[in-house]
Design an enzyme around this catalytic site. Structure first.
Site, short mmCIF file in Angstrom:
data_model
loop_
_atom_site.label_atom_id
_atom_site.label_comp_id
_atom_site.label_asym_id
_atom_site.label_seq_id
_atom_site.Cartn_x
_atom_site.Cartn_y
_atom_site.Cartn_z
N ASP A 32 0.86 -1.18 0.00
CA ASP A 32 0.00 0.00 0.00
C ASP A 32 0.90 1.23 0.00
O ASP A 32 2.00 1.22 0.58
CB ASP A 32 -0.91 0.01 1.24
CG ASP A 32 -2.12 0.91 1.07
OD1 ASP A 32 -3.23 0.39 0.92
OD2 ASP A 32 -1.94 2.15 1.08
N CYS A 257 -20.77 1.00 -2.78
CA CYS A 257 -21.15 0.14 -3.90
C CYS A 257 -22.45 0.57 -4.56
O CYS A 257 -22.46 0.99 -5.71
CB CYS A 257 -21.25 -1.32 -3.44
SG CYS A 257 -19.68 -2.03 -2.91
N ARG A 328 -18.21 7.70 5.39
CA ARG A 328 -18.01 8.13 4.01
C ARG A 328 -19.22 7.69 3.17
O ARG A 328 -19.72 6.59 3.32
CB ARG A 328 -16.74 7.52 3.44
CG ARG A 328 -15.45 7.98 4.13
CD ARG A 328 -14.27 7.21 3.60
NE ARG A 328 -14.41 5.79 3.86
CZ ARG A 328 -13.62 4.85 3.34
NH1 ARG A 328 -12.65 5.19 2.51
NH2 ARG A 328 -13.81 3.59 3.64
#
Length: 427
Positions: A32, A257, A328
């Protein structure tokens, strides 16, 4: 090569994937770009809070921010974010950047698998060319690509990685067979072999488009019923007695999503000459729902004799869904903004979300322990389990005169619907 797996992107999707491959006996590298995240993982702490820290601490994964570790791997799995921009068009800059980084470090013969949600064709159009640009290799000759969409459901322990059939695709039959065998080592539910990469990419989009459409239908029904003075849940309960009626409930639609994935299919469809109007309209309905909830609250406050500018609303649940702490893309934010535009004072509480992050994001007072003293109304926006155990009948007496409760998902109906001490309403 020794068959090492490198997982690129160690968020909600990548970290559990890396852990599962490690527990299945594979040699795993976790890469990452966030050095702080890597240091947290190296200390044995899960920065996503989705896994138990001991799973991270006990793993044999090599966590690193050094991109050269990629060159050791035979399989490179990409799990980077794929958001949409302000115009609702796919933003695949993270996929492209990951591809370029991979290309600078990839060894010949490696296979790159994309798990992030993209539009049909993006693996071949965006990821593979990015790898080719910086590697000098040719896809299908020097390296290979596949697509296997993630199906993680944050906060849902019943549908983890091992429990849900994994869609797998590859650029040819050999790659498909190889990747199917790889994923079968970590997925108990089995693997579905898609005929091509584009079918797998589209399948990921349509999974959430279908949910978006069904939720939009009952949300639009809820708006219509509210305007007609009908109880939406009573209507759905009656209709649900038919054997083929699908069980969906109205509510706020958030997350990473459902509110995003439809735009990938819409984008690619429009690029090819067709505008999928039903998909677009479903998004419009669900994006309107936070404002509808706020309008229900405003009408309710007026009906209870409250002056909006002098009213205080306690919002219970600020995350985008029950059981998680992620704010979020939480639709509750839009509801709060609408209430604040009428000068209603909004106080929030969420047992799962970080209070300081909420304060910074939503711009409201956030309580560590919910206080009902003197508030005019409660908005149960995200029904975490902790809220369902409260004794609301007793709490009503601590609120101001003529208190109001707006219950978005209707979880408190059995306890408050017939109460004389509160004006109870559900979407």
């Amino acid at each position: 090569m020794d068959g090492k797996i490198c997982v690129i992107g160690l968020g909600y999707v990548g970290l559990p994937l890396a852990i599962h491959f490690d527990r299945a006996g594979h040699t795993v590298i976790g890469y990452d770009v966030d050095q702080q995240k890597i240091e947290s993982l190296q200390r044995g702490t899960d920065p996503t809070a989705e896994l138990r820290d001991e799973l991270v601490e006990e793993s044999q994964i090599s966590y690193t921010a050094d991109e050269t570790a990629i060159e050791e791997s035979e399989y490179i799995i990409v799990t980077v974010p794929t958001p949409v921009d302000d115009l609702k068009n796919p933003n695949l800059k993270f996929v492209e950047s990951a591809g370029e980084t991979i290309g600078q470090n990839i060894q010949e013969g490696a296979t790159v698998i994309l798990e992030s949600t993209v539009y049909p064709g993006a693996t071949r159009e965006i990821l593979a060319p990015a790898i080719e640009r910086t590697s000098g290799f040719t896809v299908g000759e020097d390296f290979y690509v596949g697509y296997s969409p993630e199906r993680m459901v944050p906060g849902d322990s019943q549908h983890g990685l091992r429990d849900v059939i994994k869609i797998v695709s590859g650029q040819n039959d050999d790659v498909l067979a190889d990747l199917a065998a790889l994923y079968e080592t970590i997925v108990d539910a089995g693997v579905h072999r898609a005929p091509d990469i584009e079918a797998a990419e589209a399948a990921k989009c349509i999974e959430n488009i279908q949910r978006d459409l069904n939720i939009a239908l009952v949300n639009e029904l809820a708006i219509a019923c509210n305007n007609l003075g009908l109880d939406t849940h009573a209507v759905l309960e009656a209709a649900g007695t038919k054997w083929n009626f699908h069980d969906y409930q109205p509510g706020l639609v958030g997350g990473h999503c459902i509110p995003v994935d439809p735009f990938f299919m819409i984008y690619e469809s429009e690029r090819n000459g067709y505008t999928p109007q039903l998909m677009e309209q479903a998004r419009e309905v669900n994006e309107y729902m936070p404002k509808h909830v706020a309008e229900m609250m405003l009408r309710g406050l007026n009906d209870c004799g409250k002056v909006l500018q002098d009213s205080t609303v306690l919002v219970l649940g600020l995350a985008y869904k029950p059981g998680v702490g992620d704010i979020r893309t939480s639709p509750v934010e839009d509801t709060i903004e609408k209430l604040q535009s009428y000068d209603v004072e909004v106080i929030g509480h969420d047992p799962r979300a970080d209070a300081q992050i909420v304060r910074d994001r939503f711009g409201i007072e956030v309580q560590d322990i919910p206080s009902f003293d003197g508030v005019d109304a409660i908005l149960l926006a995200t029904p975490h389990e902790e809220y369902l155990d409260l004794e609301y009948t007793d709490l009503m007496h601590r609120m101001s005169e003529n208190p109001l409760v707006i219950d978005v998902m209707g979880d408190l109906n059995g306890r408050l619907a017939d109460s004389d001490s509160v004006d109870y309403r559900r979407v």
